[in-house]
Design an enzyme around this catalytic site. Structure first.
Site, PDB file in Angstrom:
ATOM      1  N   ASN A   7       0.309  -1.200   0.951  1.00  0.00           N
ATOM      2  CA  ASN A   7       1.443  -1.226   0.437  1.00  0.00           C
ATOM      3  C   ASN A   7       1.750  -0.033  -0.332  1.00  0.00           C
ATOM      4  OD1 ASN A   7       3.855  -1.377  -1.533  1.00  0.00           O
ATOM      5  ND2 ASN A   7       3.970  -3.680  -1.200  1.00  0.00           N
ATOM      6  N   GLU A  34       6.572  -1.296   2.127  1.00  0.00           N
ATOM      7  CA  GLU A  34       7.542  -0.685   1.033  1.00  0.00           C
ATOM      8  C   GLU A  34       7.555   0.979   1.091  1.00  0.00           C
ATOM      9  OE1 GLU A  34       8.462  -2.228  -3.063  1.00  0.00           O
ATOM     10  OE2 GLU A  34       6.232  -2.590  -2.997  1.00  0.00           O
ATOM     11  N   ASP A 149       1.069  -6.970   3.392  1.00  0.00           N
ATOM     12  CA  ASP A 149       1.248  -7.409   1.820  1.00  0.00           C
ATOM     13  C   ASP A 149       1.841  -8.766   2.006  1.00  0.00           C
ATOM     14  OD1 ASP A 149       2.087  -8.089  -0.738  1.00  0.00           O
ATOM     15  OD2 ASP A 149       3.114  -6.244  -1.343  1.00  0.00           O
ATOM     16  N   ASN A 151       1.861 -11.044  -0.638  1.00  0.00           N
ATOM     17  CA  ASN A 151       2.445 -11.610  -1.877  1.00  0.00           C
ATOM     18  C   ASN A 151       2.037 -12.828  -2.036  1.00  0.00           C
ATOM     19  OD1 ASN A 151       3.924  -9.639  -3.500  1.00  0.00           O
ATOM     20  ND2 ASN A 151       5.294  -9.400  -1.822  1.00  0.00           N
ATOM     21  N   ASP A 220      -3.055  -8.482  -0.444  1.00  0.00           N
ATOM     22  CA  ASP A 220      -2.884  -7.747   0.772  1.00  0.00           C
ATOM     23  C   ASP A 220      -3.979  -8.303   1.625  1.00  0.00           C
ATOM     24  OD1 ASP A 220      -0.956  -5.141   0.000  1.00  0.00           O
ATOM     25  OD2 ASP A 220      -2.339  -5.939  -1.792  1.00  0.00           O
ATOM     26  N   ASP A 249       0.504   0.804  -6.899  1.00  0.00           N
ATOM     27  CA  ASP A 249       0.023  -0.278  -7.493  1.00  0.00           C
ATOM     28  C   ASP A 249      -0.782  -1.181  -6.441  1.00  0.00           C
ATOM     29  OD1 ASP A 249       2.183  -1.168  -6.150  1.00  0.00           O
ATOM     30  OD2 ASP A 249       3.205  -2.384  -7.501  1.00  0.00           O
ATOM     31  N   HIS A 250      -0.740  -0.935  -5.147  1.00  0.00           N
ATOM     32  CA  HIS A 250      -1.936  -1.560  -4.275  1.00  0.00           C
ATOM     33  C   HIS A 250      -2.769  -0.748  -3.579  1.00  0.00           C
ATOM     34  CE1 HIS A 250       0.696  -5.096  -3.063  1.00  0.00           C
ATOM     35  NE2 HIS A 250       1.728  -4.241  -3.874  1.00  0.00           N
TER      36      HIS A 250
END
Length: 260
Positions: A7, A34, A149, A151, A220, A249-250
């Site tokens: 991501n 994303e 991802d 989530n 992930d 941030d991943h």
């Protein structure tokens, strides 16, 4: 064969980092989530210069997914066919590989926002449609990889502080049940096939020095069907890119398959 998911939290912002990573890690397929850009803004030329093909499903400001691959994919599916959803969250292609084709699915699963948000039941519905569709896909493609991802942190060991996260999205029991429903199709969480360091995470908030403190979550994942699980020799999280300047941030997750 190496399959990866990342991501990137805006491909426009992170494109140089993605290209650098691909140059240093020449995987066979990289699933991106994303993108945060429309179809016409996708930087195809940047990937073809590295010797890659690409398919993508873009969306302005939010969402968007892509599969970057060495070989040209076929039988592309854009979004879950059984769900009328304007959000661009899923792509699937079939890639040629030793021993037979591999079905690669790239998913950016909904976040849910909070347990009392209208986005939470949408998330659970989305996962129900995903589960039913993947069940059908497995009938046609026994060699299947579902990357993305999710989530969802599947278990407390995937959370830096389970007590702190109790009652929040990403860790709620209905979400974890949705993850288990995918596993019950005969898929395997490839990361957990191998002994891994404690507190292994793939996402860290930008706030409160979370990455420096390793206050993260493992959300992930690369799920593999039984034939691919048997041929999976490694699955790792590459934390390196999270330490970049202006990082996503991943972090990328990579599975290695010894296909025959």
């Amino acid at each position: 064969m190496k399959l990866a998911t990342w991501n990137v939290n805006s491909l426009k912002v992170r494109l140089p980092q993605v290209l650098d990573w691909l140059s240093a890690n020449p995987v066979d397929a990289l699933c991106l989530q994303e993108l945060k850009l429309t179809d016409d803004k996708f930087p195809l030329d940047a990937f073809t210069e590295l010797g890659y093909q690409a398919v993508w499903a873009g969306q302005k400001t939010y969402n968007g997914v892509a599969i970057i691959s060495r070989e040209t994919g076929s039988a592309m599916v854009r979004n879950i066919p059984t769900m009328d959803d304007p959000q661009q969250r899923l792509l699937a292609i079939t890639l040629p590989a030793p021993g037979g084709d591999v079905r690669v699915i790239c998913a950016y699963c909904p976040n849910g926002q909070s347990l009392d948000s209208e986005k939470y039941p949408y998330k659970l519905e989305w996962f129900r449609h995903l589960r039913d569709w993947v069940a059908e896909e497995l009938k046609s493609y026994p060699r299947l990889a579902l990357l993305g991802d999710y989530n969802i942190a599947p278990a407390d060991e995937d959370v830096h502080n389970p007590e702190k996260w109790e009652g929040q999205v990403l860790v709620s029991e209905p979400e974890r049940a949705a993850f288990r429903a995918l596993i019950d199709l005969g898929l395997t969480d490839s990361f957990r096939k191998f002994e891994q360091p404690e507190k292994s995470f793939s996402w860290w908030d930008y706030r409160q020095f979370a990455f420096r403190r390793n206050a993260g979550l493992r959300i992930d994942h690369i799920l593999l069907s039984e034939p691919l699980t048997k041929q999976c020799t490694a699955c790792v999280i590459d934390k390196g890119p999270r330490g970049n300047e202006q990082p996503s941030d991943h972090a990328p997750v990579i599975a290695t398959l010894n296909l025959e």
